[in-house]
Scaffold this active site. Structure first.
Site, PDB file in Angstrom:
ATOM      1  N   ARG A 103     -25.072  78.826 -15.578  1.00 32.30           N
ATOM      2  CA  ARG A 103     -26.248  79.408 -14.956  1.00 32.30           C
ATOM      3  C   ARG A 103     -26.073  79.499 -13.450  1.00 32.30           C
ATOM      4  NH1 ARG A 103     -32.273  77.154 -15.878  1.00 32.30           N
ATOM      5  NH2 ARG A 103     -31.437  75.311 -14.844  1.00 32.30           N
ATOM      6  N   THR A 107     -30.327  82.421  -9.162  1.00 27.83           N
ATOM      7  CA  THR A 107     -31.086  83.420  -9.920  1.00 27.83           C
ATOM      8  C   THR A 107     -31.570  82.903 -11.274  1.00 27.83           C
ATOM      9  OG1 THR A 107     -29.118  84.309 -11.019  1.00 27.83           O
ATOM     10  CG2 THR A 107     -29.691  85.217  -8.858  1.00 27.83           C
ATOM     11  N   ASP A 199     -30.388  67.741 -18.042  1.00 28.76           N
ATOM     12  CA  ASP A 199     -29.244  68.598 -18.330  1.00 28.76           C
ATOM     13  C   ASP A 199     -28.494  68.046 -19.535  1.00 28.76           C
ATOM     14  OD1 ASP A 199     -26.403  69.513 -18.239  1.00 28.76           O
ATOM     15  OD2 ASP A 199     -27.142  70.622 -16.489  1.00 28.76           O
ATOM     16  N   ASP A 202     -24.648  67.472 -18.966  1.00 30.52           N
ATOM     17  CA  ASP A 202     -24.372  66.313 -18.130  1.00 30.52           C
ATOM     18  C   ASP A 202     -24.592  65.010 -18.885  1.00 30.52           C
ATOM     19  OD1 ASP A 202     -23.596  67.748 -15.921  1.00 30.52           O
ATOM     20  OD2 ASP A 202     -25.568  67.742 -14.982  1.00 30.52           O
TER      21      ASP A 202
END
Length: 214
Positions: A103, A107, A199, A202
């Site tokens: 990602r 944006t 996440d 992660d």
């Protein structure tokens, strides 16, 4: 709307609590992701087509059933890797094809960086696996890529999906089936799922956390 099934089970609730908890260590997080993925996998494959097969047991001849469709597992790198092994436990003959997306943090849109799908031999059914469906951007790109490849049917398995992400996928692909363990109501200003789990990549791979993957 897409065909969304939120899989309900007491074990879903239990393991969701573990992966949402920021205090859960990586080893337990991975184990809970594995168990949740297997439960979703069972639900997502309940109607796979079969054909009869004549076999001989130690006692006599009889007729059993075997799958009659070619199933492919498509993890979205990297977080999707955490869901592959439990699905392969259910479908040991499935092929696995990887698509890599990250990602753009400015944006919040996905950017592709890895695609080794062949030009032919597309599976009849593709199971797209990604722990988080946030904005829906990554899933959108993957579905379009699999359709160009020639996949007949696409099913998406995500542990946690946001309502905005589900709405986007449903609007763009009303025939795609989604199997999720939880639906969270919103995204924050950075397009992270709320309440979410952080996440997923992660936490699976024990790398510094920076938000929530799509």
């Amino acid at each position: 709307m897409s065909l969304v099934q939120r899989v309900e089970h007491p074990l879903i609730d239990h393991h969701l609590c573990r992966i949402r908890d920021a205090a859960t260590p990586p080893s337990e997080f991975r184990a809970a992701v594995n168990r949740l993925s297997m439960i979703l996998g069972v639900s997502a494959t309940v109607d796979l087509a079969t054909r009869p097969k004549r076999i001989t047991t130690p006692i006599c001849e009889t007729t059993g059933c075997e799958l009659s469709v070619h199933v492919g597992i498509v993890p979205i790198l990297r977080a999707g890797l955490g869901m592959v092994d439990p699905i392969l436990e259910l479908l040991p003959d499935a092929s696995v094809w990887h698509l890599g997306l990250y990602r753009n943090e400015e944006t919040a849109e996905p950017v592709g960086y890895y695609d080794k799908l062949p030009h032919e031999n597309a599976p009849n059914i593709a199971l797209v696996v990604d722990p988080m469906l946030a904005t829906g951007g990554s899933i959108d790109l993957v579905i379009r890529r699999l359709q160009r490849w020639g996949v007949d049917e696409i099913r998406v398995l995500s542990l946690i999906a946001s309502q905005p992400g589900i709405d986007r996928v449903g609007q763009d692909f009303p025939d795609v089936k989604l199997f999720v363990a939880a639906i969270d109501p919103e995204l924050n200003e950075r397009s992270f799922i709320v309440p979410g789990l952080g996440d997923a990549g992660d936490r699976i791979f024990d790398t510094p956390q920076n938000g929530s993957s799509d």
